[in-house]
Design a protein around this motif. Structure first.
Motif, PDB file in Angstrom:
ATOM      1  N   ALA A  27       0.820  -1.213   0.000  1.00 12.60           N
ATOM      2  CA  ALA A  27       0.000   0.000   0.000  1.00 12.60           C
ATOM      3  C   ALA A  27       0.852   1.260   0.000  1.00 12.60           C
ATOM      4  O   ALA A  27       0.475   2.276  -0.584  1.00 12.60           O
ATOM      5  CB  ALA A  27      -0.927  -0.002   1.217  1.00 12.60           C
ATOM      6  N   ALA A  28       2.022   1.190   0.646  1.00 15.15           N
ATOM      7  CA  ALA A  28       2.845   2.388   0.819  1.00 15.15           C
ATOM      8  C   ALA A  28       3.823   2.627  -0.318  1.00 15.15           C
ATOM      9  O   ALA A  28       4.381   3.721  -0.421  1.00 15.15           O
ATOM     10  CB  ALA A  28       3.625   2.279   2.133  1.00 15.15           C
ATOM     11  N   TRP A  29       4.055   1.635  -1.168  1.00 18.56           N
ATOM     12  CA  TRP A  29       5.097   1.771  -2.202  1.00 18.56           C
ATOM     13  C   TRP A  29       4.719   2.881  -3.196  1.00 18.56           C
ATOM     14  O   TRP A  29       3.575   2.945  -3.643  1.00 18.56           O
ATOM     15  CB  TRP A  29       5.282   0.458  -2.945  1.00 18.56           C
ATOM     16  CG  TRP A  29       6.595   0.403  -3.685  1.00 18.56           C
ATOM     17  CD1 TRP A  29       6.815   0.744  -4.982  1.00 18.56           C
ATOM     18  CD2 TRP A  29       7.855  -0.015  -3.143  1.00 18.56           C
ATOM     19  NE1 TRP A  29       8.136   0.572  -5.298  1.00 18.56           N
ATOM     20  CE2 TRP A  29       8.811   0.110  -4.187  1.00 18.56           C
ATOM     21  CE3 TRP A  29       8.281  -0.474  -1.899  1.00 18.56           C
ATOM     22  CZ2 TRP A  29      10.154  -0.220  -4.019  1.00 18.56           C
ATOM     23  CZ3 TRP A  29       9.607  -0.803  -1.722  1.00 18.56           C
ATOM     24  CH2 TRP A  29      10.530  -0.670  -2.773  1.00 18.56           C
ATOM     25  N   PRO A  30       5.648   3.750  -3.556  1.00 19.62           N
ATOM     26  CA  PRO A  30       5.318   4.850  -4.486  1.00 19.62           C
ATOM     27  C   PRO A  30       4.837   4.338  -5.837  1.00 19.62           C
ATOM     28  O   PRO A  30       5.381   3.370  -6.381  1.00 19.62           O
ATOM     29  CB  PRO A  30       6.654   5.602  -4.624  1.00 19.62           C
ATOM     30  CG  PRO A  30       7.459   5.204  -3.436  1.00 19.62           C
ATOM     31  CD  PRO A  30       7.049   3.814  -3.095  1.00 19.62           C
ATOM     32  N   ARG A  31       3.806   4.992  -6.364  1.00 22.21           N
ATOM     33  CA  ARG A  31       3.254   4.641  -7.677  1.00 22.21           C
ATOM     34  C   ARG A  31       3.907   5.490  -8.757  1.00 22.21           C
ATOM     35  O   ARG A  31       4.112   6.685  -8.569  1.00 22.21           O
ATOM     36  CB  ARG A  31       1.751   4.894  -7.712  1.00 22.21           C
ATOM     37  CG  ARG A  31       0.871   3.715  -7.358  1.00 22.21           C
ATOM     38  CD  ARG A  31       0.989   3.314  -5.939  1.00 22.21           C
ATOM     39  NE  ARG A  31      -0.056   2.352  -5.545  1.00 22.21           N
ATOM     40  CZ  ARG A  31      -0.063   1.733  -4.389  1.00 22.21           C
ATOM     41  NH1 ARG A  31       0.892   1.962  -3.509  1.00 22.21           N
ATOM     42  NH2 ARG A  31      -1.023   0.876  -4.090  1.00 22.21           N
ATOM     43  N   ARG A  32       4.208   4.883  -9.893  1.00 17.43           N
ATOM     44  CA  ARG A  32       4.701   5.598 -11.057  1.00 17.43           C
ATOM     45  C   ARG A  32       3.521   5.963 -11.925  1.00 17.43           C
ATOM     46  O   ARG A  32       2.636   5.139 -12.161  1.00 17.43           O
ATOM     47  CB  ARG A  32       5.662   4.699 -11.852  1.00 17.43           C
ATOM     48  CG  ARG A  32       6.988   5.294 -12.146  1.00 17.43           C
ATOM     49  CD  ARG A  32       7.894   4.390 -12.957  1.00 17.43           C
ATOM     50  NE  ARG A  32       7.285   3.300 -13.670  1.00 17.43           N
ATOM     51  CZ  ARG A  32       7.611   2.020 -13.490  1.00 17.43           C
ATOM     52  NH1 ARG A  32       8.478   1.671 -12.575  1.00 17.43           N
ATOM     53  NH2 ARG A  32       7.046   1.084 -14.208  1.00 17.43           N
ATOM     54  N   GLU A  33       3.476   7.181 -12.411  1.00 18.42           N
ATOM     55  CA  GLU A  33       2.374   7.598 -13.276  1.00 18.42           C
ATOM     56  C   GLU A  33       2.339   6.722 -14.529  1.00 18.42           C
ATOM     57  O   GLU A  33       3.332   6.574 -15.233  1.00 18.42           O
ATOM     58  CB  GLU A  33       2.540   9.070 -13.666  1.00 18.42           C
ATOM     59  CG  GLU A  33       1.344   9.615 -14.430  1.00 18.42           C
ATOM     60  CD  GLU A  33       1.465  11.098 -14.709  1.00 18.42           C
ATOM     61  OE1 GLU A  33       0.610  11.607 -15.451  1.00 18.42           O
ATOM     62  OE2 GLU A  33       2.406  11.733 -14.199  1.00 18.42           O
ATOM     63  N   GLY A  34       1.184   6.124 -14.774  1.00 20.41           N
ATOM     64  CA  GLY A  34       1.034   5.248 -15.930  1.00 20.41           C
ATOM     65  C   GLY A  34       1.591   3.860 -15.734  1.00 20.41           C
ATOM     66  O   GLY A  34       1.532   3.034 -16.648  1.00 20.41           O
ATOM     67  N   GLY A  35       2.145   3.564 -14.546  1.00 18.18           N
ATOM     68  CA  GLY A  35       2.736   2.256 -14.302  1.00 18.18           C
ATOM     69  C   GLY A  35       1.718   1.227 -13.855  1.00 18.18           C
ATOM     70  O   GLY A  35       0.540   1.527 -13.632  1.00 18.18           O
ATOM     71  N   VAL A  36       2.201  -0.003 -13.713  1.00 17.30           N
ATOM     72  CA  VAL A  36       1.341  -1.105 -13.285  1.00 17.30           C
ATOM     73  C   VAL A  36       1.009  -0.978 -11.801  1.00 17.30           C
ATOM     74  O   VAL A  36      -0.047  -1.415 -11.349  1.00 17.30           O
ATOM     75  CB  VAL A  36       2.038  -2.452 -13.576  1.00 17.30           C
ATOM     76  CG1 VAL A  36       1.237  -3.626 -13.008  1.00 17.30           C
ATOM     77  CG2 VAL A  36       2.247  -2.634 -15.068  1.00 17.30           C
ATOM     78  N   GLY A  37       1.883  -0.347 -11.045  1.00 23.24           N
ATOM     79  CA  GLY A  37       1.705  -0.265  -9.600  1.00 23.24           C
ATOM     80  C   GLY A  37       2.371  -1.442  -8.911  1.00 23.24           C
ATOM     81  O   GLY A  37       2.836  -2.381  -9.555  1.00 23.24           O
ATOM     82  N   PRO A  38       2.421  -1.423  -7.586  1.00 27.42           N
ATOM     83  CA  PRO A  38       2.994  -2.552  -6.854  1.00 27.42           C
ATOM     84  C   PRO A  38       2.060  -3.753  -6.890  1.00 27.42           C
ATOM     85  O   PRO A  38       0.850  -3.619  -7.073  1.00 27.42           O
ATOM     86  CB  PRO A  38       3.159  -1.997  -5.435  1.00 27.42           C
ATOM     87  CG  PRO A  38       2.129  -0.932  -5.329  1.00 27.42           C
ATOM     88  CD  PRO A  38       1.973  -0.339  -6.698  1.00 27.42           C
ATOM     89  N   LEU A  39       2.634  -4.924  -6.706  1.00 21.73           N
ATOM     90  CA  LEU A  39       1.880  -6.176  -6.764  1.00 21.73           C
ATOM     91  C   LEU A  39       2.229  -7.010  -5.544  1.00 21.73           C
ATOM     92  O   LEU A  39       3.402  -7.165  -5.208  1.00 21.73           O
ATOM     93  CB  LEU A  39       2.240  -6.945  -8.041  1.00 21.73           C
ATOM     94  CG  LEU A  39       1.587  -8.323  -8.230  1.00 21.73           C
ATOM     95  CD1 LEU A  39       0.088  -8.176  -8.490  1.00 21.73           C
ATOM     96  CD2 LEU A  39       2.255  -9.064  -9.400  1.00 21.73           C
ATOM     97  N   LEU A  40       1.213  -7.537  -4.887  1.00 19.83           N
ATOM     98  CA  LEU A  40       1.416  -8.463  -3.778  1.00 19.83           C
ATOM     99  C   LEU A  40       1.145  -9.880  -4.260  1.00 19.83           C
ATOM    100  O   LEU A  40       0.118 -10.135  -4.901  1.00 19.83           O
ATOM    101  CB  LEU A  40       0.479  -8.114  -2.618  1.00 19.83           C
ATOM    102  CG  LEU A  40       0.518  -9.052  -1.399  1.00 19.83           C
ATOM    103  CD1 LEU A  40       1.877  -9.030  -0.725  1.00 19.83           C
ATOM    104  CD2 LEU A  40      -0.576  -8.678  -0.398  1.00 19.83           C
ATOM    105  N   VAL A  41       2.059 -10.786  -3.958  1.00 21.55           N
ATOM    106  CA  VAL A  41       1.913 -12.193  -4.331  1.00 21.55           C
ATOM    107  C   VAL A  41       1.896 -13.032  -3.055  1.00 21.55           C
ATOM    108  O   VAL A  41       2.819 -12.951  -2.237  1.00 21.55           O
ATOM    109  CB  VAL A  41       3.065 -12.665  -5.243  1.00 21.55           C
ATOM    110  CG1 VAL A  41       2.942 -14.160  -5.541  1.00 21.55           C
ATOM    111  CG2 VAL A  41       3.075 -11.866  -6.538  1.00 21.55           C
TER     112      VAL A  41
END
Length: 284
Positions: A27-41
């Motif tokens: 939840a806290a990881w920085p998002r990149r504009e237009g990116g996939v976002g962080p993923l939890l596995v």
């Protein structure tokens, strides 16, 4: 140095909060504009728990961990040749994208064995900003391959003497399998982070809050309420990992010092910590 791509959370005993910590970092990881976002596995061989935590839709074998394992074996959806873990994730009720494991341990363990055959290469190939892995207790034949794919292992443990003693018993074996290992010391502890770092030679020890209200807010709102101690700690961890990577300080853990013989330049407190670890080991 590039940012860490795969960050694995795990524990050596009990349930110290690795799932909550992995959720919080995602939840806290920085998002990149237009990116996939962080993923939890979810990669816990005893089965997944995020669906129950985050009020997710019913588990679907075509997606999630089982689908990812099948895709890695057969070349992606419909034999496309491309295996993107995020494509097997679903946005759960707390707003995070998660590759969910089945709740049943045997199904989860079987999927992890398939992924281990390729040393979890699909995780490193992901286009997500970061792949956060909740490994639960670090047991099972898949663990070696999972740790080989990790850039950072975040070992989660309670702060008491007994819990630190269990970490001491497994530390060297785990340290040898990963490039970087940090330790989250959850809840009250008689030992400070600098004492733990000195005794273990760990890359970084983090004092981590036990924050049930923060966990409830995380699973209901996806970390949008950022004032809780858990979310503040997760943001600090994300920033620390990124800063250490950017400045070349994301370095391998040092060999563990003899817990009974602290470094000479340290104040007396580490000696008490070392003695406590030794006593815990003798008692076990």
């Amino acid at each position: 140095m590039s940012p860490p791509r795969v960050v694995v959370f795990g524990s050596v005993k009990g349930a110290p909060g690795s799932t909550a910590s992995a959720l919080a970092l995602t939840a806290a990881w920085p998002r990149r504009e237009g990116g996939v976002g962080p993923l939890l596995v979810e990669a816990d061989g005893s089965g997944g728990s995020v669906a129950a935590w985050c009020d997710a839709s019913p588990w679907d074998a075509a997606s999630g961990l089982v689908g990812l394992a099948a895709g890695s074996r057969h070349g992606g959806p419909a034999g496309s040749g491309a295996v993107e873990p995020a494509a097997y994730g679903s946005v759960v009720g707390c707003g995070l994208r998660v590759v969910r494991a089945p709740a049943a341990g045997p199904q989860a363990a079987a999927a992890l064995e398939v992924l281990a055959a390729s040393r979890f290469a699909v995780l490193r190939a992901s286009t997500a900003e970061v792949v956060v892995v909740d490994a639960g207790r670090l047991e099972g034949s898949h663990v070696d391959a999972l740790l080989a794919a990790a850039d950072v292992l975040v070992l989660v443990a309670r702060g008491g003497v007994d819990a630190m003693g269990h970490v001491a018993g497994r530390f060297e074996g785990l340290r040898a399998r990963v490039p970087v290992m940090d330790l989250l010391v959850v809840g009250p502890s008689p030992f400070g982070p600098s004492e733990v770092e000195a005794a273990f030679g760990v890359g970084r020890a983090h004092a981590w809050p036990w924050d049930p209200a923060g966990i409830r807010e995380l699973v209901s709102r996806g970390g949008r309420g950022r004032r809780r101690p858990l979310l503040r700690a997760a943001r600090s961890l994300a920033e620390d990992l990124l800063w250490r990577a950017d400045t070349g300080r994301l370095i391998p853990a040092r060999p563990m010092t003899d817990p009974a013989i602290p470094p000479a330049e340290m104040p007396p407190a580490p000696r008490a910590f070392g003695a406590a670890l030794r006593d815990a080991g003798d008692a076990s």
